[in-house]
Motif scaffolding. Structure first.
Motif, PDB file in Angstrom:
ATOM      1  N   UNK A 136      -1.519  -7.133  -0.203  1.00  0.00           N
ATOM      2  CA  UNK A 136      -0.407  -6.697   0.640  1.00  0.00           C
ATOM      3  C   UNK A 136       0.066  -5.305   0.223  1.00  0.00           C
ATOM      4  N   UNK A 137       0.105  -5.081  -1.101  1.00  0.00           N
ATOM      5  CA  UNK A 137       0.483  -3.746  -1.569  1.00  0.00           C
ATOM      6  C   UNK A 137      -0.540  -2.699  -1.127  1.00  0.00           C
ATOM      7  N   UNK A 165       8.998  -1.647 -11.496  1.00  0.00           N
ATOM      8  CA  UNK A 165       8.519  -0.272 -11.246  1.00  0.00           C
ATOM      9  C   UNK A 165       9.091   0.372  -9.986  1.00  0.00           C
ATOM     10  N   UNK A 166       9.832  -0.366  -9.191  1.00  0.00           N
ATOM     11  CA  UNK A 166      10.525   0.239  -8.041  1.00  0.00           C
ATOM     12  C   UNK A 166      11.478   1.347  -8.478  1.00  0.00           C
ATOM     13  N   UNK A 192       1.885  -1.996  -8.810  1.00  0.00           N
ATOM     14  CA  UNK A 192       1.791  -3.447  -8.605  1.00  0.00           C
ATOM     15  C   UNK A 192       0.330  -3.894  -8.568  1.00  0.00           C
ATOM     16  N   UNK A 193      -0.476  -3.133  -7.845  1.00  0.00           N
ATOM     17  CA  UNK A 193      -1.900  -3.475  -7.744  1.00  0.00           C
ATOM     18  C   UNK A 193      -2.529  -3.493  -9.128  1.00  0.00           C
ATOM     19  N   UNK A 200      -4.494 -10.301  -5.218  1.00  0.00           N
ATOM     20  CA  UNK A 200      -3.085 -10.258  -5.634  1.00  0.00           C
ATOM     21  C   UNK A 200      -2.421  -8.945  -5.221  1.00  0.00           C
ATOM     22  N   UNK A 201      -3.242  -7.939  -4.998  1.00  0.00           N
ATOM     23  CA  UNK A 201      -2.705  -6.641  -4.589  1.00  0.00           C
ATOM     24  C   UNK A 201      -2.955  -6.324  -3.126  1.00  0.00           C
ATOM     25  N   UNK A 234      -1.246  -4.055 -11.886  1.00  0.00           N
ATOM     26  CA  UNK A 234      -0.807  -5.141 -12.775  1.00  0.00           C
ATOM     27  C   UNK A 234      -1.701  -6.368 -12.626  1.00  0.00           C
ATOM     28  N   UNK A 260       2.153 -14.306  -4.435  1.00  0.00           N
ATOM     29  CA  UNK A 260       2.919 -13.056  -4.578  1.00  0.00           C
ATOM     30  C   UNK A 260       4.294 -13.211  -3.937  1.00  0.00           C
ATOM     31  N   UNK A 306      -3.582 -15.955  -3.386  1.00  0.00           N
ATOM     32  CA  UNK A 306      -2.815 -14.966  -4.150  1.00  0.00           C
ATOM     33  C   UNK A 306      -1.651 -14.351  -3.380  1.00  0.00           C
ATOM     34  N   UNK A 307      -1.837 -14.077  -2.101  1.00  0.00           N
ATOM     35  CA  UNK A 307      -0.746 -13.408  -1.397  1.00  0.00           C
ATOM     36  C   UNK A 307       0.433 -14.357  -1.130  1.00  0.00           C
ATOM     37  N   UNK A 315       4.502   3.026  -6.310  1.00  0.00           N
ATOM     38  CA  UNK A 315       4.962   1.674  -6.605  1.00  0.00           C
ATOM     39  C   UNK A 315       3.890   0.642  -6.242  1.00  0.00           C
ATOM     40  N   UNK A 354      10.207   4.848  -7.665  1.00  0.00           N
ATOM     41  CA  UNK A 354      10.321   5.235  -6.259  1.00  0.00           C
ATOM     42  C   UNK A 354      11.755   5.654  -5.927  1.00  0.00           C
ATOM     43  N   UNK A 368       6.429  -6.399 -14.384  1.00  0.00           N
ATOM     44  CA  UNK A 368       5.189  -5.717 -13.979  1.00  0.00           C
ATOM     45  C   UNK A 368       5.204  -5.303 -12.521  1.00  0.00           C
ATOM     46  N   UNK A 369       5.840  -6.096 -11.666  1.00  0.00           N
ATOM     47  CA  UNK A 369       5.667  -5.864 -10.227  1.00  0.00           C
ATOM     48  C   UNK A 369       6.938  -5.483  -9.479  1.00  0.00           C
TER      49      UNK A 369
END
Lengths: 591, 591
Positions: free
Chosen positions: A515-516, B567-568, A575-576, A512-513, A578, B346, B342-343, A571, B571, B563-564
């Motif tokens: 790409x981040x 949080x931006x 995300x990761x 799930x993380x 979470x 996402x 998962x991706x 950031x 940044x 959660x995802x």
């Protein structure tokens, strides 16, 4: 019409001030002094700016056409292709034995950036040929090499890669194209392939298709896939061309961009093919070229970003709108050039700091490929294997975003095709998809590369960053670089730790993380590149060597990256951390 | 071909469960019960899905053409336009006095989202008419209103807005179009305007151009600009049409997207025009419509994102590639649908959580416009004035990114025009540019809106968020929303403080962070929307009311955002706090 000027000075800075090619200890690199690479880059830059760039918009507007099986390329492409062949640009980093110039991959990559930036659709004709030739070089028999390579190195014949079928792209195990063994050792290939770049055209006398197919009776899935050489025209024993083989272009795809490249549906109807490498080991043969191919696509991401950036800068200097809030800069004109406005500068600095950092990253990676190939350095091989998905995925995602920013600088004119900015975004978009979509790159990174060889390559990366930081933390002027890099690297390590602690129990917690993580890692790499470049520029300034203005600009650009781009690591980490819960919670029907 | 299904259920949830229209105390809203709005949304949804959406790709592929001054629109547009007119959809929220249905703006916006999502290029013909009619409604004489509004409300006549000239877009003070006063009180308008959406076509009997021009001898710059009504055909006293006026379409622009809309170069050659509002107060007349127009463009950002998202979900459920790493989900098939990965999820969750949050944000804003117009509520007027640049800039930037994500779900097929995903990105791209480029929105926010009325609107916003958090922090299930919202709101306040402390000394210190501030603020707004929606869904679940699965899905989607995505803010704050130094340091020549 947009223009393009090859960034030879910046390239020389990276090759010599930062990477110091001649002193790198790689076989053959001692000859690569500043004058030598400078001469090659100058010539390549000329052809990119004067021959390829003027055909970029022509290619976009005309596109390719198919009539009675014949594909026509845009006006001027044939002549430009002839010039590229005559100049020997198609075989720069191919072996001299087959007519190439034997230059290292890092130099081929530097020159390749110029060509891709000037005209990506055009450059793909030789780019795909290079990829196919590399596969034959790595896996072909001597006879195959002697038959095909001299013609492919010179691009008298071009090449293609045939992987995708309508129902399978990422999951090649689902492939249906069949290869029936014949008594003479050849195979009859039957099936349909789609998205075949440069699949058909008449710029070359022959096209050598590399085709993935399944030999009946072999293992199921991906383990039963073999690779075949299928020429458009049969090649006689004396090297002359024979009859047409059973392969044809069924249709051209209408695409968002890269219109100048012929993206073909290829139909194989009992076409004669020759096994390349071993039976059922087709994927392995593909994988040996993958680092180079994916690095090449990552390079395209920065190349399009640079081409778009250059034009955005020109426009921002010329276009008069509004006044500098801190005081008029152009009192004799009706307004100030828009480059005075902070938000326009923000966009340009985003682009500039990305392009220059990415350029260093790609060349650094290409040099690792040379080190691995030329000196058999397993550590370099492992490191580039780790970094390859990042170079491909991160640089094409970010590169695309930068073309969008460049377009935004133009305001309404950015949306009008005449100005050419739309084409940069439309062409750049494909690089996020082909050669493995970026989500697949992220999966490769997190699912395979992190744990490869017991995780030693990622540990080596952390060690390298740590050493760089401790070696440079006391160097005057380096604090702006070392401190943010340490912080970003810590975010990356924390993310890796999260995957270790959670990924075993629940693979989705890591995926799930993914790409981040790829982006987080990419930012750390660009942070490291900026650290290395800053160190070189600070040293040059301290020694009073080189162009002081160039080095001062480099330092400002690097500080911008460290201050405004690198903090993205926090950031991505958030995300990761979470995890998978909210990503995986919904039923497929609930979307 | 892509499809579109109007999200009526989600719209009803926002209008009633979240915003509670009938109980809002706004004049006329007590009639807007669930059945009433539901009936309108159902009918609008049908025409969007069945009539407009099927013409979306047709419009993209055919585009408009110009021949002998006549503009042809794509096949089917005329018939669809007739249907929209016959159904009364063009005047839904216009006054009954002029043939409209007198519905509130919030309902017009809800229906407008469906139409824009189904076919943005088509919907612009009536959208521009709505904008022009609103200007006449606000600033016209009774005679002007009586002459033009009934025909424009019904879209028998369409309208346009003529602002941009080749050398001036953002900086309208540079305008050259002239308006020479005539003895009869009219003006002769001469000049060239570009980027005029719906500028010429034959779907309507007449086109009412609103044109900004300068009356000679007036003040310099923006203070000397006046607004004029210039009909394509003269209108006789009895309302019948007379001869052609001196206005014509000189060319159509070739654009990246919205091909179905005729974007014209308009030439005014002593065309007869009538002053709308006061001399030299043209910009003020434009500004009164700006909140609505910019909110409408922000809505387009989410509309394209939703249309793209819906198709990406369908594709992800259908396309079989690879296997779920935690266990096969489709054992009878050759592979699992890619929605298991998962991706891919996402990307879909990014889109879903954006679209639903943005929808609430737009409707909440539209309701503030109603409150301000219908009850004269100055606080609502001030708040929507503050939020307008955020709705426009943030939602179109993010909306575009989401169309790119949706396209990515398709892999290679996303790049092929046949699948339609490229069109969503190409159409969505314009919304970041027109009605004030997003950098201009950010400048408006930071340079004007923050300090407006002594900063009281931004203080009111903070107060509202604070109250929401304190009222809900103890509510079961709300901690997942309240805690992240508090954190994000604190980032926003810190950023505002940074601007206060640094912006006075150096305006560039604030303006260098303007775009980041707009995005930071946008995330806080969407966080607040998700908090409000979660509260409604939790209440419905606790009471056992409504569709439990809908509310559970809503809560998961909201938690994902908190959660995802939220949080931006950290940044953006980091970038803002880095100030102007690296942004402004380079000479223009050093880029």
């Amino acid at each position: 019409m947009p223009s393009y000027t090859a960034p030879t000075k910046d390239m020389q800075f990276i090759l010599h001030d930062v990477l110091n090619l001649p002193a790198s200890g790689i076989d053959g690199f001692d000859e690569l002094d500043r004058d030598f690479t400078g001469a090659i880059l100058e010539e390549a830059g000329k052809i990119a700016g004067a021959v390829l760039a003027p055909l970029n918009q022509v290619g976009d507007q005309q596109g390719c056409s198919l009539e009675n099986g014949v594909v026509r390329v845009p006006d001027g492409f044939q002549e430009a292709f002839d010039q590229m062949r005559e100049g020997g640009w198609t075989g720069l980093d191919m072996p001299e034995q087959y007519g190439g110039q034997g230059m290292p991959h890092v130099l081929g990559t530097a020159v390749g950036e110029f060509f891709s930036a000037a005209n990506q659709a055009f450059t793909m004709y030789q780019g795909l040929t290079h990829g196919a030739a590399s596969a034959i070089l790595a896996h072909g028999t001597d006879q195959q090499k002697d038959t095909f390579l001299p013609k492919m190195v010179s691009c008298e014949w071009t090449g293609t890669m045939n992987l995708t079928e309508p129902h399978c792209g990422t999951d090649l195990g689902l492939m249906r194209t069949k290869a029936e063994p014949q008594n003479d050792g050849s195979y009859k290939i039957t099936g349909n392939k789609i998205f075949i770049s440069s699949g058909e055209h008449e710029m070359a006398d022959n096209i050598i298709h590399l085709v993935l197919a399944k030999i009946p009776g072999g293992p199921d899935g991906i383990k039963g896939v073999s690779l075949f050489i299928v020429p458009k025209f049969h090649v006689n024993e004396d090297g002359s061309l024979g009859a047409r083989n059973g392969v044809s272009c069924g249709a051209l795809e209408e695409k968002m961009g890269i219109h100048g490249n012929s993206t073909c549906v290829m139909n194989y109807d009992e076409a004669t093919g020759y096994l390349l490498g071993e039976e059922h080991k087709g994927m392995r043969a593909m994988f040996t070229m993958m680092n180079e191919a994916r690095l090449g696509v990552g390079m395209q991401g920065l190349a399009q970003a640079d081409a778009a950036y250059q034009n955005a800068v020109d426009y921002a200097r010329d276009r008069l709108q509004g006044r500098d809030v801190t005081g008029t800069k152009n009192p004799d004109g009706p307004a100030d050039p828009i480059i005075v406005h902070p938000d326009v500068r923000r966009m340009l600095m985003d682009q500039k700091s990305f392009v220059e950092g990415a350029r260093a990253f790609v060349l650094w990676g290409a040099m690792m490929i040379d080190r691995s190939h030329r000196t058999g350095d397993a550590a370099a091989e492992g490191m580039i294997s780790l970094l390859t998905p990042i170079i491909k995925g991160f640089l094409t995602d970010e590169g695309y975003d930068m073309t969008v920013q460049a377009q935004q600088v133009y305001g309404g004119h950015g949306y009008i095709e005449e100005w050419g900015m739309s084409q940069f975004t439309r062409d750049a978009r494909i690089a996020m998809i082909y050669e493995g979509a970026n989500g697949v790159q992220a999966l490769d990174l997190v699912g395979r590369k992190l744990a490869q060889d017991g995780g030693k390559h990622v540990m080596a990366f952390f060690e390298m960053v740590k050493n760089f930081c401790s070696e440079n933390k006391e160097v005057e002027g380096m604090a702006d670089f070392v401190e943010p890099l340490k912080k970003a690297s810590k975010d990356l390590q924390t993310a890796g730790m999260f995957f270790m602690q959670n990924g075993m129990k629940n693979p989705n917690a890591a995926l799930s993380g993914s790409s981040d993580f790829m982006h987080l890692f990419g930012h750390v790499c660009l942070g490291l590149m900026w650290g290395m470049m800053a160190k070189s520029s600070l040293a040059a300034l301290a020694a009073g060597e080189g162009d002081a203005a160039f080095h001062e600009t480099k330092l400002v650009t690097g500080r911008y990256y460290m201050a405004r781009r690198l903090p993205a690591t926090g950031l991505h980490l958030a995300r990761i951390e979470s995890g998978a819960d909210t990503v995986m919670a919904l039923d497929a029907a609930a979307f």
